[in-house]
Write an enzyme that holds these catalytic residues in place. Structure first.
Site, PDB file in Angstrom:
ATOM      1  CD  GLU A   4      -2.839  -1.344  -0.063  1.00 39.24           C
ATOM      2  OE1 GLU A   4      -3.243   0.196  -0.414  1.00 39.24           O
ATOM      3  OE2 GLU A   4      -3.264  -2.341  -0.426  1.00 39.24           O
TER       4      GLU A   4
ATOM      5  CG  ASP B  99      -1.169  -1.363  -7.771  1.00 46.01           C
ATOM      6  OD1 ASP B  99      -0.451  -1.650  -6.645  1.00 46.01           O
ATOM      7  OD2 ASP B  99      -1.724  -0.158  -7.908  1.00 46.01           O
TER       8      ASP B  99
END
Length: 211
Positions: free
Chosen positions: A46, A136
């Site tokens: 994150e 990602d």
């Protein structure tokens, strides 16, 4: 270039020091057993950054990490100066940190490959040495419509072809090679940060509604 992280993808800043080291070493051990190489770089879960993780990452064998360019800008560094890795320090120990270029994240894989090529060409013409893209994996097949776009629609093949055409101006290289061959841009002191959406989601409901 293989990267490591926490074995069970914890928020490293939220767990004790010994657990941070064990989590990173655990995943690095598995990668080394499987692929025969020990990772030197780490992807932060994150992308949660707090300075106290620096000594523990170094203790786990990490040489460099990646962080959103907005954290560097919040530290007072101009966006156009983010064309190399920087050093962060905590307790006298230093770690290399690469700024992830948000403009590249907006282009890849959403825009036509030629748009990314034009951006890289402009950066090269301006004398900038490094442009880092990190993102990602879900953007390349898991998110809605991305599999059709990236693979069936030919985006990935066109993107790689574009990079081949630009080989005289743009060199694709591994972050570890950059750290080994290009001097850091200097010291920086990043504030506690994550990516913008998570910073919103982490707020209490009333404050989040105001944003």
């Amino acid at each position: 270039e293989l990267l490591t992280g926490g074995l069970y993808e914890p928020i490293l800043a939220a767990i004790p020091s010994a657990d941070r080291i064990a989590q990173v070493a655990g995943l690095s051990d598995r990668i080394e057993r499987r692929f025969g190489v020990r990772p030197q770089g780490l992807w932060l879960a994150e992308r949660v950054w707090e300075p106290q993780i620096v000594p523990d990452l170094l203790a786990a064998g990490i040489r460099y990490v990646f962080m959103d360019d907005r954290a560097f800008i919040a530290a007072g560094i101009a966006r156009e100066a983010l064309r190399a890795h920087f050093l962060v320090e905590e307790g006298g120990e230093r770690l290399a940190v690469f700024p992830i270029d948000q403009r590249l994240r907006n282009l890849i894989p959403w825009a036509p490959p030629e748009d990314t090529g034009a951006f890289l060409a402009a950066q090269a013409a301006a004398g900038h040495r490094v442009a880092l893209y990190g993102d990602d994996g879900e953007k390349f097949g898991s998110w809605p419509d991305t599999h059709a776009k990236v693979y069936a629609g030919g985006w990935l093949k066109q993107f790689l072809t574009m990079l081949e055409r630009m080989a005289d101006r743009v060199e694709v290289c591994r972050p570890g090679d950059v750290v080994a061959t290009i001097p850091p841009a200097g010291l920086c002191y990043l504030p506690t940060a994550s990516y913008s959406e998570l910073e919103d989601w982490a707020l209490p409901p009333a404050q989040a509604a105001e944003i």
